[in-house]
Design a protein around this motif. Structure first.
Motif, PDB file in Angstrom:
ATOM      1  N   ARG A   1       0.838  -1.202   0.000  1.00 55.94           N
ATOM      2  CA  ARG A   1       0.000   0.000   0.000  1.00 55.94           C
ATOM      3  C   ARG A   1       0.879   1.261   0.000  1.00 55.94           C
ATOM      4  N   GLN A   2       1.934   1.252   0.794  1.00 59.47           N
ATOM      5  CA  GLN A   2       2.841   2.397   0.875  1.00 59.47           C
ATOM      6  C   GLN A   2       3.540   2.623  -0.464  1.00 59.47           C
ATOM      7  N   VAL A   3       3.970   1.528  -1.120  1.00 58.62           N
ATOM      8  CA  VAL A   3       4.628   1.655  -2.423  1.00 58.62           C
ATOM      9  C   VAL A   3       3.655   2.243  -3.443  1.00 58.62           C
ATOM     10  N   ARG A   4       2.401   1.748  -3.446  1.00 58.59           N
ATOM     11  CA  ARG A   4       1.411   2.279  -4.393  1.00 58.59           C
ATOM     12  C   ARG A   4       1.173   3.774  -4.144  1.00 58.59           C
ATOM     13  N   GLU A   5       1.088   4.160  -2.874  1.00 57.34           N
ATOM     14  CA  GLU A   5       0.858   5.571  -2.548  1.00 57.34           C
ATOM     15  C   GLU A   5       2.038   6.433  -2.987  1.00 57.34           C
ATOM     16  N   GLU A   6       3.259   5.916  -2.762  1.00 58.95           N
ATOM     17  CA  GLU A   6       4.446   6.682  -3.181  1.00 58.95           C
ATOM     18  C   GLU A   6       4.536   6.770  -4.698  1.00 58.95           C
ATOM     19  N   GLU A   7       4.194   5.675  -5.397  1.00 53.22           N
ATOM     20  CA  GLU A   7       4.186   5.711  -6.866  1.00 53.22           C
ATOM     21  C   GLU A   7       3.164   6.718  -7.370  1.00 53.22           C
ATOM     22  N   ALA A   8       1.973   6.715  -6.761  1.00 52.97           N
ATOM     23  CA  ALA A   8       0.934   7.669  -7.167  1.00 52.97           C
ATOM     24  C   ALA A   8       1.380   9.091  -6.898  1.00 52.97           C
ATOM     25  N   ALA A   9       2.024   9.312  -5.756  1.00 54.35           N
ATOM     26  CA  ALA A   9       2.509  10.663  -5.441  1.00 54.35           C
ATOM     27  C   ALA A   9       3.594  11.079  -6.425  1.00 54.35           C
ATOM     28  N   ALA A  10       4.479  10.142  -6.786  1.00 53.24           N
ATOM     29  CA  ALA A  10       5.548  10.467  -7.748  1.00 53.24           C
ATOM     30  C   ALA A  10       4.953  10.790  -9.115  1.00 53.24           C
ATOM     31  N   LYS A  11       3.925  10.033  -9.534  1.00 51.97           N
ATOM     32  CA  LYS A  11       3.270  10.310 -10.822  1.00 51.97           C
ATOM     33  C   LYS A  11       2.595  11.668 -10.787  1.00 51.97           C
ATOM     34  N   THR A  12       1.917  11.946  -9.688  1.00 50.86           N
ATOM     35  CA  THR A  12       1.241  13.241  -9.557  1.00 50.86           C
ATOM     36  C   THR A  12       2.261  14.371  -9.618  1.00 50.86           C
ATOM     37  N   GLN A  13       3.389  14.184  -8.938  1.00 51.81           N
ATOM     38  CA  GLN A  13       4.444  15.216  -8.949  1.00 51.81           C
ATOM     39  C   GLN A  13       5.034  15.369 -10.352  1.00 51.81           C
ATOM     40  N   ALA A  14       5.245  14.235 -11.033  1.00 51.99           N
ATOM     41  CA  ALA A  14       5.802  14.299 -12.395  1.00 51.99           C
ATOM     42  C   ALA A  14       4.835  15.006 -13.340  1.00 51.99           C
ATOM     43  N   LEU A  15       3.536  14.710 -13.205  1.00 51.04           N
ATOM     44  CA  LEU A  15       2.545  15.379 -14.050  1.00 51.04           C
ATOM     45  C   LEU A  15       2.488  16.873 -13.755  1.00 51.04           C
ATOM     46  N   ALA A  16       2.574  17.218 -12.485  1.00 49.05           N
ATOM     47  CA  ALA A  16       2.544  18.639 -12.117  1.00 49.05           C
ATOM     48  C   ALA A  16       3.769  19.361 -12.677  1.00 49.05           C
ATOM     49  N   THR A  17       4.924  18.680 -12.600  1.00 50.77           N
ATOM     50  CA  THR A  17       6.150  19.281 -13.148  1.00 50.77           C
ATOM     51  C   THR A  17       6.041  19.435 -14.658  1.00 50.77           C
ATOM     52  N   LEU A  18       5.525  18.405 -15.330  1.00 42.08           N
ATOM     53  CA  LEU A  18       5.343  18.481 -16.780  1.00 42.08           C
ATOM     54  C   LEU A  18       4.367  19.585 -17.172  1.00 42.08           C
ATOM     55  N   LYS A  19       3.280  19.643 -16.418  1.00 39.16           N
ATOM     56  CA  LYS A  19       2.260  20.691 -16.702  1.00 39.16           C
ATOM     57  C   LYS A  19       2.873  22.065 -16.513  1.00 39.16           C
ATOM     58  N   ALA A  20       3.635  22.252 -15.439  1.00 41.01           N
ATOM     59  CA  ALA A  20       4.256  23.561 -15.200  1.00 41.01           C
ATOM     60  C   ALA A  20       5.245  23.882 -16.317  1.00 41.01           C
ATOM     61  N   SER A  21       5.976  22.858 -16.758  1.00 49.14           N
ATOM     62  CA  SER A  21       6.942  23.071 -17.845  1.00 49.14           C
ATOM     63  C   SER A  21       6.243  23.447 -19.130  1.00 49.14           C
TER      64      SER A  21
END
Length: 109
Positions: A84-104
């Motif tokens: 569960r922790q790994v899935r949550e961290e993966e989801a958070a990393a994806k969300t962060q990557a999408l936010a970074t891409l969107k900002a870029s």
């Protein structure tokens, strides 16, 4: 009279000897019976001890089984928590990557 007295004395001595022999034989028989009873009691006690030992071994096995089951359950719960922790961290990393891409992309536009 003397012969009669002597005969009575001899008869008395013979009877006393016979009673002594009978008493000795009876004593031996009682000792043998006591030995047999003691052997039977020892056998019964050994059987009870063996049964108690078997029951204790079965109880120990059952306790070990319960401990193993509890340990397996604990490990399963820990593994589920880590997944569960790994899935949550993966989801958070994806969300962060999408936010970074969107900002870029917004910055480039």
């Amino acid at each position: 009279a003397k012969k009669k007295t002597q005969a009575l004395a001899e008869a008395f001595e013979a009877r006393a000897a016979a009673l002594g022999d009978a008493a000795a034989a009876h004593g031996i028989a009682l000792e043998q019976q006591a030995i047999q009873l003691a052997d039977a009691a020892a056998d019964a006690l050994a059987a009870k001890l063996a049964a108690a030992s078997d029951a204790a071994a079965a109880d120990k096995d059952a306790a070990l089984d319960l401990q193993c089951e509890a340990a397996i359950e604990d490990k399963s719960e820990a593994l589920e928590s880590l997944e569960r922790q790994v899935r949550e961290e993966e989801a958070a990393a994806k969300t962060q990557a999408l936010a970074t891409l969107k900002a870029s992309l917004l910055h480039q536009a």
